[in-house]
Design a protein around this motif. Structure first.
Motif: not given
Length: 129
Positions: A15-16, A18, A66-68, A81-85
Motif C-alpha cells: 500500500g501507500s 503520504r 519506492r519513496f518520493t 510519498q511512500m509506495n510499495g510499503l
C-alpha cells in the motif's frame, strides 16, 4: 523553528501513504528538510531529504525507487510519498531539518550531531503483512 509531521497510519503491504511536514520559523531555501525513522529495537536511520533551495534529493538504499520526497515552498511543506510499503518500513517517522551547509550528509550519516538540526514529533507508520 517548528516542524509538524502528519500522515502516518496503518496500511497493508504494498500500500501507500503520504507523510507531510509543515515547517515554520525559518527560511525554507536555506535548509534541507527530510525524514528519519526508528523501528523497535533498531537505530534511527535517515530515510530521505530535499534541499529547500535547489530541490536536490537523497534517499536511503532501502527506500530508493519506492519513496518520493518533494516540497511545496509556498506552503512551506515537505511531502514524502511512500509506495510499495513493506512490513520492514514500519517505524516512527520523524521530520527534521538542518542548514543546507550540512545537507544530505547529515541525514545519511550514522555519526550525525543531532544538535545541529531541528526535530519534529514522530508519526507512526505500520505496514501489515
Amino acid at each position: 523553528v517548528q516542524l509538524q509531521a502528519s500522515g502516518g497510519g496503518l496500511v497493508q503491504s504494498g500500500g501507500s501513504l503520504r507523510l507531510s511536514c509543515a515547517a515554520s520559523g525559518f527560511r525554507f531555501d536555506d535548509y534541507t528538510i527530510g525524514w528519519f525513522r526508528r523501528a523497535p529495537g533498531k537505530e534511527r536511520e535517515g530515510v530521505s531529504c530535499i534541499n529547500g533551495g535547489d530541490f536536490t534529493t537523497w534517499y536511503s538504499d532501502s527506500v530508493k525507487g519506492r519513496f518520493t520526497i518533494y516540497s511545496d515552498n509556498v506552503k512551506n511543506t515537505v511531502y514524502m510519498q511512500m509506495n510499495g510499503l513493506k512490513p520492514e518500513d514500519s517505524a516512527i517517522y520523524y521530520c527534521a531539518t538542518v542548514s543546507v551547509t550540512f545537507g544530505s550528509d547529515w541525514f545519511s550519516s550514522s555519526d550525525r550531531n543531532d544538535n545541529l538540526g531541528y526535530w519534529g514529533q514522530g508519526t507512526q507508520v505500520t505496514v501489515s503483512s
